[in-house]
Every structure is written in structure tokens, then in C-alpha cells.
Design an enzyme around this catalytic site. Structure first.
Site, PDB file in Angstrom:
ATOM      1  N   HIS A 204      71.974  38.151  26.766  1.00 53.30           N
ATOM      2  CA  HIS A 204      72.772  38.682  28.146  1.00 53.30           C
ATOM      3  C   HIS A 204      73.534  37.309  28.467  1.00 53.30           C
ATOM      4  O   HIS A 204      73.194  36.383  28.123  1.00 53.30           O
ATOM      5  CB  HIS A 204      71.765  38.762  29.143  1.00 53.30           C
ATOM      6  CG  HIS A 204      71.226  40.061  29.369  1.00 53.30           C
ATOM      7  ND1 HIS A 204      69.884  40.278  29.618  1.00 53.30           N
ATOM      8  CD2 HIS A 204      71.849  41.333  29.235  1.00 53.30           C
ATOM      9  CE1 HIS A 204      69.525  41.640  29.766  1.00 53.30           C
ATOM     10  NE2 HIS A 204      70.627  42.346  29.540  1.00 53.30           N
TER      11      HIS A 204
ATOM     12  N   CYS B 213      67.293  35.892  35.791  1.00 51.87           N
ATOM     13  CA  CYS B 213      66.971  37.672  35.524  1.00 51.87           C
ATOM     14  C   CYS B 213      66.074  38.224  36.232  1.00 51.87           C
ATOM     15  O   CYS B 213      66.064  39.359  36.719  1.00 51.87           O
ATOM     16  CB  CYS B 213      66.325  37.581  34.151  1.00 51.87           C
ATOM     17  SG  CYS B 213      66.946  36.633  32.619  1.00 51.87           S
TER      18      CYS B 213
HETATM   19  N1  ARG Z   1      62.559  42.070  28.386  1.00 55.19           N
HETATM   20  C1  ARG Z   1      63.940  42.023  29.323  1.00 55.19           C
HETATM   21  C2  ARG Z   1      64.916  42.712  28.306  1.00 55.19           C
HETATM   22  O1  ARG Z   1      65.033  42.461  27.103  1.00 55.19           O
HETATM   23  C3  ARG Z   1      64.470  40.769  29.813  1.00 55.19           C
HETATM   24  C4  ARG Z   1      65.609  41.095  30.681  1.00 55.19           C
HETATM   25  C5  ARG Z   1      66.073  39.552  31.090  1.00 55.19           C
HETATM   26  N2  ARG Z   1      67.109  39.773  31.943  1.00 55.19           N
HETATM   27  C6  ARG Z   1      68.248  39.164  32.020  1.00 55.19           C
HETATM   28  N3  ARG Z   1      69.049  39.225  32.977  1.00 55.19           N
HETATM   29  N4  ARG Z   1      68.721  38.378  31.096  1.00 55.19           N
HETATM   30  O2  ARG Z   1      65.490  43.842  28.685  1.00 55.19           O
END
Ligand code: ARG
Length: 265
Positions: free
Chosen positions: A167, A260
Site C-alpha cells: 500500500h 493503517c
Molecule cells: N492485513 C491487512 C491487509 O493486508 C493490513 C492492511 C494495512 N493497511 C494499510 N493501510 N496499509 O489488507
């Protein structure tokens, strides 16, 4: 007159947080300690309030362990909320709950074409009329184009190229008025250059990136950072950025950290 609006942040209690599936390289199925999870999350709530932020809560849902990562719910801008289309089946049911929360709280809720992947503020930062976005793993460029149109923003979309930093908010963070940190190795060649002239950019080390330093959260003049071990912290302090540590290490087992876990309202 300067009106200093209190920063509002949406959070979701980690009651049902666990690592029961794997949709990113950090999710190796390491057991999480429920007590530590809750106390670390409460530390984050306290730190956001202490920095002058106001926290809002959405009800967590049994069976949606990643709902705690509210950043992925969508993008909020001037009373509008564009709800996410999560890429992975495991997270798709979160969206209805977030959409309902935003409707109940008076936002105009909008959506993008259902066949396009879009993971909200995991991959989007709105900065002074620009929508800075990341694509390559979780969100489609076409979705970002739709979002930028819906919100009246100019899109700057950057291609990501390291699956550990899946991300945008894992490898890029705005830390000051016009100052951002980023991990160079996470971007495809020539991409970060698109931000030259838009922001002052400070590169961070791979070590810092793996500590999720780019997943910090700015609340008014305080930058909440997830580690006390980072190389870049003194550089930022010298540039006038005030820092505060918040340990949310249990959430790293799911590939997430401070930013996150929060969504700017
Ligand atoms: N386990 C989650 C996923 O893989 C973690 C999300 C992390 N969020 C972020 N904004 N980077 O979707």
C-alpha cells in the site's frame, strides 16, 4: 484569522483482530497476543487524543479481523466518502459496515465501478488539491481516476514495485506542511520524481521502511511513529517535526501499523 480545526480520526477496536489468512507478505500466521493487541491499540487512542486529535469509533465485526485497519475503508474529503472495493474476498464484507457508518454520520457516500479494486487511504493521500495515490498491488489506476473525478482532485498516481510495501501508506508519508518521507525501493523507476516540485522528499533506509516508519500519522504538529529505533527521526526533528513513539508491533504481524489503523475524517 486562523481556524484550527480539530483533527478527527476514525478507529475500530481490535476485539476481533487476528491473523487467520494471508493477503500480504507480513501475514505469516504468527499468533497475536489479544492482551497486547488491546493495550497497544488503547495506547494509540491515547496518543491521538494527547496530540489534540478527536477519535471516533466504528463497531468491530466478528469474522472481519482486518476491519481494525480503518485506513482501507475509503477516502474522505470535504464531507464526501468514497467507499473502498477491497481486492481480497476476505475483506470485501467490511465495506458495507463502513458505508453505513458514514451514511449515519451525515457524509455523502460515493462509490467506484464495482469491478475495480480500490483500498481507500491505504493507497491515497489528499494533499492540497492533489490526490497522491499508489497502485500495483491493491488499487487500480482506473479506480483512482474515478475517485479523483468524484472529489475534484488532481491525480498523481505512483506505481509500487515491492510486495512488502503493498500500500502507498507503507512506503510514503506526509510528515510536515510540505514535507514527505518515502522508501525509494518501493517505487518503480521514475515514479517518485512525479512529486518533485509538489513536496520536499526525504528518503528513508530499508531498515526504517521495514519498521513501518512511513506508516506514521501526523496529528496537528505531532508525528506519531511506530518505533524508537528509526534513523530518520533525528533528521525530521531537525526539520522541526515533533515526534512521539507509539508501539503497535502486534499489528505488524498483519502488515499494518499506526496510519493503517486510522482514517482521517
Ligand atoms: N492485513 C491487512 C491487509 O493486508 C493490513 C492492511 C494495512 N493497511 C494499510 N493501510 N496499509 O489488507
Amino acid at each position: 484569522i486562523v481556524i484550527n480545526m480539530q483533527q478527527k480520526i476514525l478507529l475500530c477496536s481490535p476485539e476481533f483482530f487476528t491473523v487467520s489468512y494471508s493477503i500480504n507478505p507480513w501475514m505469516k500466521g504468527e499468533p497475536v497476543c489479544q492482551k497486547t493487541v488491546m493495550s497497544q491499540w488503547l495506547d494509540l487512542v491515547v496518543a491521538i487524543s494527547a496530540a489534540g486529535g478527536k477519535t471516533h469509533l466504528i463497531e468491530p465485526q466478528d469474522g472481519l479481523p482486518d476491519m481494525v485497519f480503518t485506513a482501507n475503508a475509503g477516502v474522505v474529503h470535504e464531507g464526501k466518502f468514497v467507499v473502498s472495493n477491497m481486492k481480497h474476498e476476505e475483506r470485501k464484507r467490511e465495506s458495507a459496515h463502513f458505508k453505513e457508518w458514514f451514511e449515519l454520520n451525515g457524509y455523502e457516500t460515493l462509490s467506484v465501478s464495482h469491478d475495480l479494486d480500490f483500498e481507500g487511504c491505504g493507497d491515497v493521500i489528499v494533499h492540497k488539491g492533489n490526490m497522491i495515490a499508489g497502485h500495483g498491488y491493491r488499487s487500480d489506476v482506473l479506480a483512482h481516476k474515478e475517485v479523483a473525478n468524484l472529489l475534484g482532485l488532481d491525480l498523481i498516481d505512483l506505481e509500487l514495485s515491492d510486495p512488502r510495501f503493498y500500500h502507498l501508506d507503507t512506503c510514503f508519508c506526509i510528515v510536515g506542511d510540505n514535507l514527505a518521507i518515502y522508501y525509494p525501493g518501493a517505487f518503480a523507476d521514475g515514479e517518485i520524481e512525479k512529486l518533485e516540485g509538489v513536496l520536499d522528499l526525504v528518503p528513508i533506509s530499508e531498515k526504517d521502511a521495514l519498521l513501518f516508519v512511513c506508516n506514521s500519522l501526523k496529528i496537528h504538529d505531532t508525528l506519531l511513529i511506530p518505533t524508537s529505533q528509526s534513523d530518520v527521526e533525528t533528521v525530521l526533528n531537525e526539520k522541526g517535526v515533533k515526534t512521539q513513539h507509539v508501539d503497535v508491533s502486534e499489528f505488524l504481524k498483519s502488515g499494518g501499523s499506526i496510519q493503517c489503523l486510522s482514517l482521517r475524517l
